[in-house]
Structures are given as C-alpha cells and as structure tokens.
Design a protein around this motif. Structure first.
Motif, PDB file in Angstrom:
ATOM      1  N   HIS A   2       1.000  -1.362  -0.153  1.00 17.81           N
ATOM      2  CA  HIS A   2       0.062   0.248  -0.100  1.00 17.81           C
ATOM      3  C   HIS A   2       0.754   1.268   0.070  1.00 17.81           C
ATOM      4  N   TYR A  29       0.913   0.091   5.477  1.00 17.12           N
ATOM      5  CA  TYR A  29       0.636   1.431   5.171  1.00 17.12           C
ATOM      6  C   TYR A  29       1.682   2.265   5.717  1.00 17.12           C
ATOM      7  N   GLU A 117      -9.382  -0.510   3.572  1.00 21.55           N
ATOM      8  CA  GLU A 117      -9.161  -1.262   2.201  1.00 21.55           C
ATOM      9  C   GLU A 117     -10.261  -0.706   1.353  1.00 21.55           C
TER      10      GLU A 117
END
Length: 124
Positions: A2, A29, A117
C-alpha cells in the motif's frame, strides 16, 4: 503493498495513536500521527493523506470540527471517526461530505482495516 497510501491518525490519546500506528504499519501502510486537530491542520498532512482516522472528542478542536474545517478549505479526505463516546456523534455541517464510518472504542481491528481497504479501493 500500500506504499503510496498515507494514513493519518489524529487522536489526543497517545496509547491509541501508538496502537493504530503499529497496526497500520504492520499492515503495510505509511502512517503519520498527530496529537490534535491543530497539529494536523498546521502540517502538510491534509495534502498528503489518503485516509484520515480521527478521534471525535479532543480538546481545543474536536474531530467533527476538524472535518468541517478541512471541507471549508476544499480538502476532502475520506475520514473514519473513532470515539470512546458514541453518543458524542453529530453529523458534520452541510458543506462536509458524510464520513466513511464511525467506530466506537474499542473497535475490531479487522473491521477497521477492511474499512480502510474499501476507502482506498474507491476513486475519489
């Protein structure tokens, strides 16, 4: 994973910030944490954040007021609110978009991650 998604966490409770920072980083993240709304607004955070996780009840400026301030600046970041007091929820003003979700503390980390998400999968 991500890499390009930056998640900002705004909460005056350091233990909550640290827990979310750890959870989100372990999920791939990039994370920035802020101890309050003014700290977030005074940084480059509003311009680089992909998703904002924000406490509602904070001193000086609460999470809803922060959300409204972002909207008045024409900054529309997907926001997930977290709160220790679900009764403190109030809808944002007319010019702010509807928040993505409200999670009462303690919340399911799986549900929070699924919500993030879903937010990041949508075009904004």
């Amino acid at each position: 994973m991500h890499n390009e998604a930056m998640i900002a966490v705004v909460d005056n409770d350091e233990s909550v910030r640290m827990a979310l920072d750890s959870l989100l980083r372990s999920s791939g993240y990039t994370v920035r944490t802020y101890s309050g709304a003014h700290e977030f607004l005074g940084s480059d955070g509003p311009f680089i954040t992909s998703c904002l996780i924000c406490d509602i009840q904070m001193p000086q400026m609460d999470g809803i007021a922060l959300y409204e301030e972002l909207a008045t600046r024409a900054i529309h970041i997907p926001v997930i609110f977290i709160t220790g007091n679900p009764c403190a929820q109030r809808p944002p003003g007319n010019h702010a978009r509807t928040p993505i979700a409200f999670f009462p503390k303690p919340f399911s980390t799986e549900k929070l991650l699924a919500c993030i998400e879903a937010v990041l999968a949508k075009p904004h």
